[in-house]
Design a protein around this motif. Structure first.
Motif, PDB file in Angstrom:
ATOM      1  N   SER A 159       0.808  -1.231   0.000  1.00 29.38           N
ATOM      2  CA  SER A 159       0.000   0.000   0.000  1.00 29.38           C
ATOM      3  C   SER A 159       0.837   1.275   0.000  1.00 29.38           C
ATOM      4  N   THR A 160       2.099   1.199  -0.454  1.00 31.75           N
ATOM      5  CA  THR A 160       2.994   2.359  -0.378  1.00 31.75           C
ATOM      6  C   THR A 160       3.615   2.613  -1.748  1.00 31.75           C
ATOM      7  N   TYR A 161       3.470   3.856  -2.244  1.00 34.77           N
ATOM      8  CA  TYR A 161       3.843   4.187  -3.618  1.00 34.77           C
ATOM      9  C   TYR A 161       4.557   5.540  -3.666  1.00 34.77           C
ATOM     10  N   VAL A 162       5.230   5.793  -4.776  1.00 29.24           N
ATOM     11  CA  VAL A 162       5.878   7.091  -4.994  1.00 29.24           C
ATOM     12  C   VAL A 162       5.576   7.571  -6.411  1.00 29.24           C
ATOM     13  N   THR A 163       5.660   8.895  -6.582  1.00 27.10           N
ATOM     14  CA  THR A 163       5.517   9.499  -7.903  1.00 27.10           C
ATOM     15  C   THR A 163       6.281  10.808  -7.936  1.00 27.10           C
ATOM     16  N   GLY A 164       6.589  11.290  -9.138  1.00 27.73           N
ATOM     17  CA  GLY A 164       7.300  12.553  -9.280  1.00 27.73           C
ATOM     18  C   GLY A 164       8.790  12.412  -9.047  1.00 27.73           C
ATOM     19  N   TRP A 165       9.435  13.509  -8.624  1.00 32.30           N
ATOM     20  CA  TRP A 165      10.890  13.529  -8.506  1.00 32.30           C
ATOM     21  C   TRP A 165      11.427  12.595  -7.428  1.00 32.30           C
ATOM     22  N   ILE A 166      10.660  12.344  -6.377  1.00 37.01           N
ATOM     23  CA  ILE A 166      11.110  11.395  -5.364  1.00 37.01           C
ATOM     24  C   ILE A 166      11.128   9.979  -5.947  1.00 37.01           C
ATOM     25  N   LYS A 167      10.442   9.796  -7.050  1.00 38.26           N
ATOM     26  CA  LYS A 167      10.389   8.494  -7.733  1.00 38.26           C
ATOM     27  C   LYS A 167      11.469   8.364  -8.795  1.00 38.26           C
ATOM     28  N   ARG A 168      11.608   9.383  -9.667  1.00 32.93           N
ATOM     29  CA  ARG A 168      12.486   9.238 -10.828  1.00 32.93           C
ATOM     30  C   ARG A 168      13.684  10.164 -10.806  1.00 32.93           C
ATOM     31  N   GLY A 169      13.805  11.008  -9.774  1.00 32.10           N
ATOM     32  CA  GLY A 169      14.885  11.970  -9.730  1.00 32.10           C
ATOM     33  C   GLY A 169      14.462  13.304 -10.307  1.00 32.10           C
ATOM     34  N   PRO A 170      15.164  14.381  -9.941  1.00 39.64           N
ATOM     35  CA  PRO A 170      14.760  15.735 -10.337  1.00 39.64           C
ATOM     36  C   PRO A 170      15.171  16.091 -11.764  1.00 39.64           C
ATOM     37  N   VAL A 171      14.546  15.435 -12.724  1.00 39.74           N
ATOM     38  CA  VAL A 171      14.828  15.707 -14.130  1.00 39.74           C
ATOM     39  C   VAL A 171      13.508  15.833 -14.883  1.00 39.74           C
ATOM     40  N   GLY A 172      13.557  16.569 -15.970  1.00 44.56           N
ATOM     41  CA  GLY A 172      12.363  16.717 -16.798  1.00 44.56           C
ATOM     42  C   GLY A 172      11.526  17.912 -16.386  1.00 44.56           C
ATOM     43  N   LEU A 173      10.565  18.219 -17.233  1.00 44.85           N
ATOM     44  CA  LEU A 173       9.684  19.360 -17.002  1.00 44.85           C
ATOM     45  C   LEU A 173       8.490  18.939 -16.156  1.00 44.85           C
ATOM     46  N   ILE A 174       7.726  19.936 -15.719  1.00 43.77           N
ATOM     47  CA  ILE A 174       6.603  19.676 -14.823  1.00 43.77           C
ATOM     48  C   ILE A 174       5.621  18.688 -15.441  1.00 43.77           C
ATOM     49  N   GLY A 175       5.357  18.837 -16.720  1.00 43.33           N
ATOM     50  CA  GLY A 175       4.387  17.972 -17.368  1.00 43.33           C
ATOM     51  C   GLY A 175       4.782  16.501 -17.403  1.00 43.33           C
ATOM     52  N   HIS A 176       6.083  16.218 -17.276  1.00 44.48           N
ATOM     53  CA  HIS A 176       6.534  14.827 -17.315  1.00 44.48           C
ATOM     54  C   HIS A 176       6.029  14.028 -16.127  1.00 44.48           C
ATOM     55  N   THR A 177       5.643  14.718 -15.045  1.00 41.37           N
ATOM     56  CA  THR A 177       5.169  13.994 -13.867  1.00 41.37           C
ATOM     57  C   THR A 177       3.803  13.339 -14.116  1.00 41.37           C
ATOM     58  N   LYS A 178       3.103  13.729 -15.167  1.00 41.85           N
ATOM     59  CA  LYS A 178       1.827  13.074 -15.473  1.00 41.85           C
ATOM     60  C   LYS A 178       2.041  11.597 -15.793  1.00 41.85           C
ATOM     61  N   GLY A 179       3.076  11.307 -16.572  1.00 42.24           N
ATOM     62  CA  GLY A 179       3.361   9.920 -16.892  1.00 42.24           C
ATOM     63  C   GLY A 179       3.719   9.118 -15.658  1.00 42.24           C
ATOM     64  N   ASP A 180       4.497   9.723 -14.753  1.00 37.69           N
ATOM     65  CA  ASP A 180       4.814   9.069 -13.481  1.00 37.69           C
ATOM     66  C   ASP A 180       3.542   8.727 -12.723  1.00 37.69           C
ATOM     67  N   ALA A 181       2.659   9.705 -12.636  1.00 35.03           N
ATOM     68  CA  ALA A 181       1.426   9.519 -11.868  1.00 35.03           C
ATOM     69  C   ALA A 181       0.578   8.408 -12.464  1.00 35.03           C
ATOM     70  N   ASN A 182       0.456   8.387 -13.780  1.00 29.36           N
ATOM     71  CA  ASN A 182      -0.370   7.356 -14.419  1.00 29.36           C
ATOM     72  C   ASN A 182       0.175   5.960 -14.146  1.00 29.36           C
ATOM     73  N   GLU A 183       1.497   5.819 -14.215  1.00 28.56           N
ATOM     74  CA  GLU A 183       2.105   4.512 -13.960  1.00 28.56           C
ATOM     75  C   GLU A 183       1.884   4.078 -12.513  1.00 28.56           C
ATOM     76  N   THR A 184       2.116   4.987 -11.577  1.00 27.89           N
ATOM     77  CA  THR A 184       1.957   4.658 -10.166  1.00 27.89           C
ATOM     78  C   THR A 184       0.511   4.306  -9.838  1.00 27.89           C
ATOM     79  N   VAL A 185      -0.407   5.116 -10.319  1.00 30.99           N
ATOM     80  CA  VAL A 185      -1.819   4.875 -10.026  1.00 30.99           C
ATOM     81  C   VAL A 185      -2.293   3.564 -10.653  1.00 30.99           C
ATOM     82  N   ALA A 186      -1.781   3.232 -11.820  1.00 26.13           N
ATOM     83  CA  ALA A 186      -2.143   1.950 -12.436  1.00 26.13           C
ATOM     84  C   ALA A 186      -1.733   0.786 -11.542  1.00 26.13           C
ATOM     85  N   CYS A 187      -0.569   0.900 -10.892  1.00 26.21           N
ATOM     86  CA  CYS A 187      -0.130  -0.153  -9.970  1.00 26.21           C
ATOM     87  C   CYS A 187      -1.030  -0.196  -8.739  1.00 26.21           C
TER      88      CYS A 187
END
Length: 460
Positions: free
Chosen positions: A354-382
């Motif tokens: 029941s424990t998940y991460v998304t955003g820069w704490i997940k993939r590191g501080p790279v990319g633009l703000i909009g890139h976090t949408k893909g992170d969120a979709n992957e995490t939420v799918a799990c």
């Protein structure tokens, strides 16, 4: 009738809000439904948008409009001014929620291991950004007595820092900067800003629009040395395969061949200069030493053994952000991330339930703000997959009022989404008095007070 899935998201910046949006768009939002609580240690939401984007970038701050639409949904609540783990711990969160998503981002400066980096007058870009963005937890004053300043790094944060240092305070007055920042910038003595990158124009990490904006100020003369325009086979391949890199290189080429004008503040963009030491005297910065580099054919560079000392009195490192370690969660100190598999937190090869991460704490501080949408979709799918597979923990107290009773019983003075609307209106009212769109409130106590229901108009 089954109750909604209760989810806590720790961090109400773009990454956390995108995760909430992804949950609201998932099939479980209809059956059995979702109930989402966003926790934020600041009294206001939006994270990096409010405290990490330069005030003269209103189009980026316009992302807040889209984030507003997410937070306006009745299934989502905001608990601002709540610290993890100081006000509520990992085990306590699990008592109230089926699942936890951590989206705490990265707001500290990455280290740069060169001699002299610890001298007075040597600063981290993130600290400076926090100051000019009115972060409540940083000092109200900033030393701006250097006439010549070095900025180390060739990303968008480096451009923001250089631009704010090179602009006049009056240029920035129409933005939302608070009074203490305006006073500080009005006393700024910088007339030369030097930005240093160890590689070439094709490897710069600027976005084209951010770069071109440097030249829009009537007070900033952007200068590029023609000798810094150089490409090897790797650089040419980068330009051919990356439209943004090609646009950046073209802009730099045009600036390198033009005559130098008479704008009062000079902003130099230097390439093929690798910082090797911050020079000091009596404990203060008095210069910067760089080694000239050259391309090696692959787009990377090698040292030439030729060194140059630059006359500067301050140095800002803008070499990236790093995330803070989260108590009770595993942490990879090398990457500055929580170990995970597709967003599922992993410790010793095992998924933490029941424990998940998304955003820069997940993939590191790279990319633009909009890139976090893909992170969120992957995490939420799990998360959704784990729910359907019966792998989520069952909380002891899933009722929505259980966590509010807990926080109030602990004496936590939390802010809400309704409170943000009050703070937002208050800041806009402060700006209206001076013919500006908004003036940001800085002090934490003032933010909380403006967020609370008022009997009459809130005072500045």
């Amino acid at each position: 009738m089954p109750r909604p899935i209760r989810v806590a998201i720790v961090g109400a910046g773009p990454a956390g809000i995108y995760a909430a949006d992804a949950l609201m768009k998932s099939d479980v939002a209809q059956d059995p439904g979702v109930s989402i609580d966003l926790y934020e240690r600041m009294p206001a939401p939006f994270g990096l948008i409010r405290y990490g984007v330069a005030p003269d970038h209103p189009r980026i701050k316009g992302i807040i409009t889209a984030l507003h639409q997410v937070l306006d949904k009745p299934q989502i609540r905001l608990f601002g001014n709540v610290d993890y783990p100081g006000d509520i711990s990992l085990d306590e969160l699990h008592q109230f929620y089926d699942a936890l998503i951590f989206s705490t981002g990265a707001d500290a400066d990455r280290d740069l291991s060169v001699p002299g980096i610890e001298l007075d007058g040597s600063y981290g870009a993130a600290d400076f950004v926090s100051w000019y963005d009115g972060h409540p937890d940083v000092p109200r004053d900033w030393p701006l007595d250097a006439e010549k300043v070095a900025v180390l790094g060739v990303g968008n944060v480096a451009l923001d820092v250089a631009r704010i240092l090179a602009k006049t305070a009056d240029e920035l007055l129409p933005t939302e900067i608070p009074a203490n920042v305006y006073r500080g910038l009005a006393a700024n003595k910088a007339v030369e800003v030097h930005v240093f990158g160890r590689r070439g124009p094709a490897q710069a990490k600027f976005s084209p629009m951010e770069l071109r904006e440097l030249d829009h100020s009537p007070n900033i003369e952007v200068i590029v040395d023609p000798e810094d325009i150089d490409y090897d086979d790797g650089s040419i391949a980068t330009r051919r395969g990356n439209k943004q890199a090609d646009m950046v290189a073209s802009t730099l080429e045009n600036w390198a061949i033009r005559d130098i004008g008479d704008r009062p503040h000079k902003l130099f963009l230097h390439f093929f200069e690798s910082p090797v030491e911050v020079l000091g005297e009596d404990g203060r910065v008095v210069g910067l030493r760089t080694e000239r580099t050259e391309l090696d054919g692959t787009g990377n560079v090698k040292g030439t053994g030729r060194f140059r000392d630059w006359d500067v009195q301050a140095a800002y490192r803008a070499v990236g952000y790093r995330s803070a370690e989260l108590p009770k969660l595993p942490f990879d100190t090398l990457s500055g991330t929580v170990p995970h598999e597709a967003g599922r937190v992993v410790e010793n090869g095992t998924h933490l339930p029941s424990t998940y991460v998304t955003g820069w704490i997940k993939r590191g501080p790279v990319g633009l703000i909009g890139h976090t949408k893909g992170d969120a979709n992957e995490t939420v799918a799990c998360l959704v997959d784990d729910f359907k597979g019966g792998r989520l923990r069952t909380p002891e107290a899933p009722a929505e009022d259980a966590v509010t009773a807990f926080l109030e019983g602990r004496g936590v003075r939390y802010t809400t989404w309704e409170g943000w609307h009050r703070l937002d209106a208050h800041e806009r009212a402060l700006g209206e008095r001076e013919g500006r769109e908004r003036i940001k409130v800085v002090e934490r106590e003032d933010m909380i007070r403006a967020s609370e229901p008022q009997d009459g108009p809130a005072e500045a």
